[in-house]
Design a protein around this motif. Structure first.
Motif, PDB file in Angstrom:
ATOM      1  N   VAL A 112      33.399  15.958  35.528  1.00 24.50           N
ATOM      2  CA  VAL A 112      34.624  16.540  36.084  1.00 24.50           C
ATOM      3  C   VAL A 112      35.067  15.872  37.385  1.00 24.50           C
ATOM      4  N   ILE A 113      34.149  15.204  38.085  1.00 28.08           N
ATOM      5  CA  ILE A 113      34.530  14.531  39.337  1.00 28.08           C
ATOM      6  C   ILE A 113      34.124  13.057  39.324  1.00 28.08           C
ATOM      7  N   ARG A 114      33.811  12.524  38.149  1.00 25.88           N
ATOM      8  CA  ARG A 114      33.310  11.145  38.091  1.00 25.88           C
ATOM      9  C   ARG A 114      34.355  10.150  38.598  1.00 25.88           C
ATOM     10  N   ASN A 115      35.588  10.280  38.135  1.00 26.84           N
ATOM     11  CA  ASN A 115      36.638   9.359  38.594  1.00 26.84           C
ATOM     12  C   ASN A 115      36.893   9.499  40.088  1.00 26.84           C
ATOM     13  N   LEU A 116      36.878  10.748  40.573  1.00 28.18           N
ATOM     14  CA  LEU A 116      37.105  10.997  41.994  1.00 28.18           C
ATOM     15  C   LEU A 116      35.986  10.393  42.843  1.00 28.18           C
ATOM     16  N   GLY A 117      34.744  10.606  42.424  1.00 28.69           N
ATOM     17  CA  GLY A 117      33.602  10.072  43.173  1.00 28.69           C
ATOM     18  C   GLY A 117      33.551   8.560  43.147  1.00 28.69           C
ATOM     19  N   TYR A 118      33.811   7.989  41.977  1.00 24.56           N
ATOM     20  CA  TYR A 118      33.796   6.532  41.858  1.00 24.56           C
ATOM     21  C   TYR A 118      34.920   5.912  42.692  1.00 24.56           C
ATOM     22  N   GLY A 119      36.081   6.569  42.696  1.00 26.70           N
ATOM     23  CA  GLY A 119      37.194   6.079  43.504  1.00 26.70           C
ATOM     24  C   GLY A 119      36.898   6.155  44.993  1.00 26.70           C
ATOM     25  N   ALA A 120      36.251   7.251  45.422  1.00 22.36           N
ATOM     26  CA  ALA A 120      35.885   7.396  46.835  1.00 22.36           C
ATOM     27  C   ALA A 120      34.881   6.320  47.252  1.00 22.36           C
ATOM     28  N   ALA A 121      33.922   6.016  46.359  1.00 23.29           N
ATOM     29  CA  ALA A 121      32.941   4.979  46.658  1.00 23.29           C
ATOM     30  C   ALA A 121      33.603   3.610  46.788  1.00 23.29           C
ATOM     31  N   ASN A 122      34.567   3.333  45.928  1.00 28.08           N
ATOM     32  CA  ASN A 122      35.277   2.057  46.001  1.00 28.08           C
ATOM     33  C   ASN A 122      36.149   1.957  47.246  1.00 28.08           C
ATOM     34  N   THR A 123      36.715   3.090  47.667  1.00 28.58           N
ATOM     35  CA  THR A 123      37.508   3.100  48.892  1.00 28.58           C
ATOM     36  C   THR A 123      36.640   2.775  50.102  1.00 28.58           C
ATOM     37  N   SER A 129      34.476  -4.534  53.249  1.00 26.54           N
ATOM     38  CA  SER A 129      35.045  -5.865  53.044  1.00 26.54           C
ATOM     39  C   SER A 129      36.061  -6.226  54.130  1.00 26.54           C
ATOM     40  N   ILE A 130      36.707  -5.206  54.725  1.00 21.00           N
ATOM     41  CA  ILE A 130      37.665  -5.469  55.806  1.00 21.00           C
ATOM     42  C   ILE A 130      36.936  -5.873  57.085  1.00 21.00           C
ATOM     43  N   VAL A 131      35.801  -5.224  57.351  1.00 21.80           N
ATOM     44  CA  VAL A 131      35.052  -5.470  58.586  1.00 21.80           C
ATOM     45  C   VAL A 131      34.260  -6.776  58.526  1.00 21.80           C
TER      46      VAL A 131
END
Length: 206
Positions: A112-123, A129-131
Motif C-alpha cells: 500500500v505504500i511501496r511506491n510512496l516509500g520507493y519514491g521518497a528513497a529516490n528523492t 547526487s547534488i552534494v
C-alpha cells in the motif's frame, strides 16, 4: 543518499584520477556490470541483507584504500594505478550494493505504500547526487578528503544494513499492520484472517 553521494561523486571526480581520462570514464562506467550479475545469484543464495552488506564492505575498503595510498605512495608510477584500481573497487562495491539495496527497498515496504516509500528513497538519493560534486571538488586534486567522506558514509551504510530485515523467501507485506520480530509475519497473519473469514462464511451458510 549515501550511496548516491558515493556513486555520482566518483563519476564527477574521475578527472582527478591519473591516467587517460577517457579510459578512466569507460572503466568507471562498465565496472558495475559484473556486479549486476553477482547480485542476481547472491541475493537468492545468501540473502538480500548479506549481499548488500558484503558489497558495502567492498566499497568501504576501496574508499579508504584510495585515501591511504594517496598519502603513503611516494612515486606517481605506483600511486596513479593503485588509486585508480581502488577507486574502481569502491565504485564496483557502491554500484553493486545499490542494485541489491534497490531490491531490498522494494520488498521491505508494504504494497500500500511501496511506491510512496520507493519514491521518497529516490528523492533522498538525489540530494546525495547534488552534494557529491562539491565534496569531490573541495580537495582539488587531493583525493584524501572526498574519499574519507565516502569511506565514512560506506561504514555507516554497512552498519545500518545489519539492522534491515531479510526479505529473501519472505511473503511481501500487503498492509502496514504492525508485525512482531525481525522477519515478516504479515503473510501468516493475512492467511489467518482469510481462514477466519472463510470459517465465518461457512458457519453462516450452515
Amino acid at each position: 543518499m549515501c550511496m548516491s553521494f558515493a556513486f555520482y561523486g566518483i563519476t564527477f571526480g574521475v578527472g582527478n584520477l591519473m591516467g587517460n581520462l577517457y579510459l578512466n570514464i569507460f572503466l568507471v562506467s562498465v565496472i558495475s556490470l559484473p556486479g549486476q550479475v553477482m547480485v542476481f545469484f547472491l541475493s537468492s543464495r545468501i540473502g538480500r541483507r548479506w549481499t548488500t552488506f558484503s558489497f558495502f564492505t567492498v566499497a568501504t575498503i576501496g574508499a579508504f584504500g584510495v585515501a591511504v595510498i594517496s598519502r603513503v605512495a611516494s612515486s606517481d608510477s605506483i600511486r596513479g594505478p593503485a588509486t585508480t584500481t581502488m577507486t574502481l573497487i569502491c565504485r564496483f562495491g557502491v554500484a553493486t550494493a545499490w542494485n541489491s539495496f534497490t531490491m531490498t527497498t522494494s520488498e521491505t515496504y508494504p504494497t500500500v505504500i511501496r511506491n510512496l516509500g520507493y519514491g521518497a528513497a529516490n528523492t533522498a538519493a538525489r540530494v546525495g547526487s547534488i552534494v557529491s560534486p562539491y565534496a569531490f571538488a573541495m580537495g582539488g586534486e587531493d583525493l584524501l578528503p572526498p574519499f574519507v567522506i565516502v569511506g565514512s558514509t560506506m561504514v555507516l551504510c554497512t552498519l545500518l544494513t545489519v539492522l534491515l530485515p531479510e526479505t529473501n523467501n519472505i511473503p511481501l507485506a500487503d498492509t502496514t499492520v504492525k508485525t512482531l520480530g525481525k522477519d515478516f509475519e504479515l503473510g501468516r497473519a493475512v492467511e489467518d484472517v482469510s481462514q477466519e473469514k472463510t470459517a465465518k462464511v461457512s458457519t453462516l451458510e450452515i
